[in-house]
Design an enzyme around this catalytic site. Structure first.
Site, PDB file in Angstrom:
ATOM      1  CD  GLU A 298      -2.249  -1.262   2.941  1.00  0.00           C
ATOM      2  OE1 GLU A 298      -1.846  -0.447   3.797  1.00  0.00           O
ATOM      3  OE2 GLU A 298      -3.100  -2.128   3.181  1.00  0.00           O
ATOM      4  N   PRO A 299       1.665   1.472  -1.026  1.00  0.00           N
ATOM      5  CG  PRO A 299       2.819   1.463  -3.059  1.00  0.00           C
ATOM      6  CD  PRO A 299       1.811   0.686  -2.254  1.00  0.00           C
ATOM      7  N   GLY A 300       2.097   5.014  -0.760  1.00  0.00           N
ATOM      8  CA  GLY A 300       1.496   6.304  -1.086  1.00  0.00           C
ATOM      9  C   GLY A 300       2.591   7.288  -1.438  1.00  0.00           C
ATOM     10  NE  ARG A 301       6.216   9.761   3.255  1.00  0.00           N
ATOM     11  CZ  ARG A 301       5.738  10.663   4.133  1.00  0.00           C
ATOM     12  NH1 ARG A 301       5.916  11.942   3.914  1.00  0.00           N
ATOM     13  NH2 ARG A 301       5.116  10.251   5.222  1.00  0.00           N
ATOM     14  NE  ARG A 337       4.666  15.360   4.822  1.00  0.00           N
ATOM     15  CZ  ARG A 337       5.952  15.266   5.035  1.00  0.00           C
ATOM     16  NH1 ARG A 337       6.773  16.114   4.486  1.00  0.00           N
ATOM     17  NH2 ARG A 337       6.431  14.309   5.804  1.00  0.00           N
ATOM     18  CE1 TYR A 341       2.615  14.299  10.759  1.00  0.00           C
ATOM     19  CE2 TYR A 341       2.782  15.340   8.605  1.00  0.00           C
ATOM     20  CZ  TYR A 341       2.084  14.583   9.521  1.00  0.00           C
ATOM     21  OH  TYR A 341       0.852  14.106   9.174  1.00  0.00           O
ATOM     22  CB  CYS A 369      -2.599  34.697  12.796  1.00  0.00           C
ATOM     23  SG  CYS A 369      -2.881  36.066  11.690  1.00  0.00           S
ATOM     24  CD  GLU A 370      -1.791  28.248  14.503  1.00  0.00           C
ATOM     25  OE1 GLU A 370      -0.925  27.491  15.003  1.00  0.00           O
ATOM     26  OE2 GLU A 370      -2.969  27.952  14.366  1.00  0.00           O
ATOM     27  CE1 TYR A 398      -0.428  10.454   3.534  1.00  0.00           C
ATOM     28  CE2 TYR A 398       1.875  10.264   2.909  1.00  0.00           C
ATOM     29  CZ  TYR A 398       0.668   9.675   3.223  1.00  0.00           C
ATOM     30  OH  TYR A 398       0.556   8.309   3.213  1.00  0.00           O
TER      31      TYR A 398
HETATM   32  N1  LLP Z   1      -1.321   1.931   4.481  1.00  0.00           N
HETATM   33  C1  LLP Z   1      -1.805   2.389   5.641  1.00  0.00           C
HETATM   34  C2  LLP Z   1      -2.663   1.532   6.434  1.00  0.00           C
HETATM   35  C3  LLP Z   1      -1.441   3.673   6.090  1.00  0.00           C
HETATM   36  O1  LLP Z   1      -1.904   4.106   7.252  1.00  0.00           O
HETATM   37  C4  LLP Z   1      -0.604   4.490   5.294  1.00  0.00           C
HETATM   38  C5  LLP Z   1      -0.227   5.838   5.731  1.00  0.00           C
HETATM   39  C6  LLP Z   1      -0.149   3.980   4.064  1.00  0.00           C
HETATM   40  C7  LLP Z   1      -0.521   2.696   3.694  1.00  0.00           C
HETATM   41  C8  LLP Z   1       0.722   4.773   3.130  1.00  0.00           C
HETATM   42  O2  LLP Z   1       1.930   5.100   3.691  1.00  0.00           O
HETATM   43  P1  LLP Z   1       3.063   5.788   2.776  1.00  0.00           P
HETATM   44  O3  LLP Z   1       3.511   4.777   1.749  1.00  0.00           O
HETATM   45  O4  LLP Z   1       2.476   6.967   2.134  1.00  0.00           O
HETATM   46  O5  LLP Z   1       4.120   6.138   3.741  1.00  0.00           O
HETATM   47  N2  LLP Z   1       0.587  12.747   6.796  1.00  0.00           N
HETATM   48  C9  LLP Z   1       1.854  12.101   7.061  1.00  0.00           C
HETATM   49  C10 LLP Z   1       1.846  10.658   6.640  1.00  0.00           C
HETATM   50  C11 LLP Z   1       0.731   9.832   7.248  1.00  0.00           C
HETATM   51  C12 LLP Z   1       0.719   8.414   6.794  1.00  0.00           C
HETATM   52  C13 LLP Z   1      -0.456   7.691   7.310  1.00  0.00           C
HETATM   53  N3  LLP Z   1      -0.594   6.347   6.849  1.00  0.00           N
HETATM   54  C14 LLP Z   1       2.966  12.906   6.404  1.00  0.00           C
HETATM   55  O6  LLP Z   1       2.697  13.933   5.776  1.00  0.00           O
HETATM   56  O7  LLP Z   1       4.141  12.563   6.528  1.00  0.00           O
END
Ligand code: LLP
Length: 442
Positions: A298-301, A337, A341, A369-370, A398
């Site tokens: 499940e890649p996102g980033r 971000r 973070y 304003c922060e 994100y």
């Molecule tokens: N699968 C599940 C169950 C997750 O909770 C997440 C991310 C992913 C896959 C995807 O993860 P990735 O490959 O994108 O790392 N907002 C934060 C990141 C939060 C990630 C939450 N879960 C940021 O901007 O760094």
């Protein structure tokens, strides 16, 4: 617990030239300034205004190919489910659907958006600790591929809903392996103290219980230990534990057909060394190749982060006895971000002349304003004039999805660059939309 990482030393920041050299989709042209896949960003900003998110479709496609190529290169039969939370733009979801990816969703909204973008229901997995009854019903109605269950309580709820609606849920157990991924505390998910997943030691007992429940078909295991993970050791630890669990479950006579390896692969924002997809594939292979399980991830980033940037304009430069403040028209409500973070994002002047002008340390902020509305401190940048454009890099994941309208700032526009052309994929939110759904009390 991993020690918190030391604050970045600005004197070791990569230069503008270094940032661009490492991102082949970006280039400075002497005349046209910063180009994304050959398209001048200044032209987009002139036409659409700022702040505006800009995405490179080619980069997303290329990264998908690299990732799936690394998996097949390691002999892994892998289904990629794009983590919709990273970027839920319909253009992005359609792109990955066309590439053969599925979706990892965490809400009814993401589920419906993915279907609307053309993701086949069979390729959708649903994760999350708090799926509501309505959301579980929706998932069953659409007969999605898999529901990753995170607790005994959710399992009971799902069984009751499936039975009442005459459906069968294909269920994987998201197991919490109690592994520290060494990432930012707010995005670590695989420690026993995190809210996610079924506790490792409960998994065998609960799986037996689930297998006997009406309306439930247990198909396997899932895990996800966090995001922006910059080493392979936590993956190896987590996968080893999941592999042990597969064996233990089978010894108890249970069927385990599939393992969902989660997401989390980090990217270099500054100059971090990040693991490669090939390295991750090797970790997966090491744990699972003898187990005869279908694999998913499940890649996102990793897929979309580097493919997007946030275009902003300089409002003014405020001189102080200390370093100047470069005030942008983008803010923490757009890209949260850094505020949330302490994340580091490259900031690059769009003008090629600005990019090579003498630089000095400045603090880059938004107008909200922060004091937390700070994109960078002691960042080496040239003297930028009001109206100059800058690009905040690696904002494809994100970014827009985490925007808010704090300080009554409308949501920024989004632009798609593909094949040498660009088009708006989301209009800037009109100001009136901010109060359109409000009512004065009766
Ligand atoms: N699968 C599940 C169950 C997750 O909770 C997440 C991310 C992913 C896959 C995807 O993860 P990735 O490959 O994108 O790392 N907002 C934060 C990141 C939060 C990630 C939450 N879960 C940021 O901007 O760094």
């Amino acid at each position: 617990m991993a020690a918190p990482s030391p604050p970045n030393d600005p004197s070791t920041d990569p230069s503008v030239q270094d940032l661009i050299a490492l991102r082949p989709w970006l280039k400075h042209d002497a005349m046209d300034g910063l180009l994304l896949d050959g398209v001048p960003l200044a032209g987009i900003a002139d036409t659409v205004g700022t702040p505006t998110w800009v995405y490179s479709a080619a980069t997303m496609r290329a990264r998908y190919k690299t990732l799936t190529g690394a998996m097949s290169g390691a002999g892994l039969d892998m289904q990629v489910h794009f983590a919709v939370k990273a970027n839920d733009s319909r253009a992005v979801l359609s792109l990955f659907a066309e590439q053969g990816a599925g979706a990892d969703v965490v809400s009814g909204g993401e589920l419906l958006k993915s279907l609307r973008a053309g993701m086949p229901a069979s390729r959708i997995v649903y994760s999350g600790v708090g799926k509501s009854a309505a959301e579980l019903r929706l998932a069953l109605e659409h007969d999605i591929g898999q529901i990753n269950v995170e607790s005994a309580e959710e399992l009971a709820m799902l069984s009751a809903i499936a039975t009442a609606t005459g459906r069968t849920a294909r269920v994987a157990f998201r197991v919490n392996p109690d592994v520290d991924a060494g990432t930012n505390d707010k995005i670590a998910t695989g420690r026993a103290t995190d809210k996610f997943g079924i506790p490792f030691d409960d998994a065998v007992r609960l799986y037996a219980h689930a297998a006997a429940l009406p309306g439930i078909r247990t198909v396997g295991l899932a895990t996800h230990i966090g995001s922006q993970i910059l080493g392979l050791a936590p993956y190896r630890d987590a996968y080893a534990r999941i592999a042990d669990l597969v064996i233990a479950l089978r010894e108890h006579g249970h069927t385990v057909e599939t393992v969902d390896c989660g997401g989390g692969l980090g990217i270099p924002y500054r100059n971090e060394s990040a693991p490669s997809p090939a390295g991750l594939a090797a970790a997966m292979r090491g744990a699972f190749h003898n187990l005869d399980v279908r694999l998913a991830m499940e890649p996102g980033r990793w897929l979309v982060g580097p493919a997007g940037l946030l275009l902003a304009s300089v409002v003014l430069v405020k001189q102080t006895p200390l370093e100047p403040f470069i005030v942008l028209d983008a803010a923490m409500n757009d890209l949260v971000r850094p505020a949330m973070y302490d994340a580091w994002h490259g900031i690059v002047p769009v003008s090629a002349i600005d990019a090579v002008a003498p630089a000095r340390p400045a603090t880059v902020v938004g107008p909200v304003c922060e004091s937390g509305d700070t994109f960078a401190r002691s960042r080496s940048l040239p003297a930028l004039s009001p109206g100059a454009y800058v690009a905040i890099l690696d904002a494809g994941a994100y970014g827009a999805v985490m925007s808010s309208t704090y300080n009554a700032r409308p949501m920024a526009a989004e632009v798609w660059v593909d094949n040498g052309r660009w088009s708006v994929i989301r209009d800037r939110q009109p100001i009136e939309a901010l109060w359109e759904r409000e009512r004065l009390p009766a």
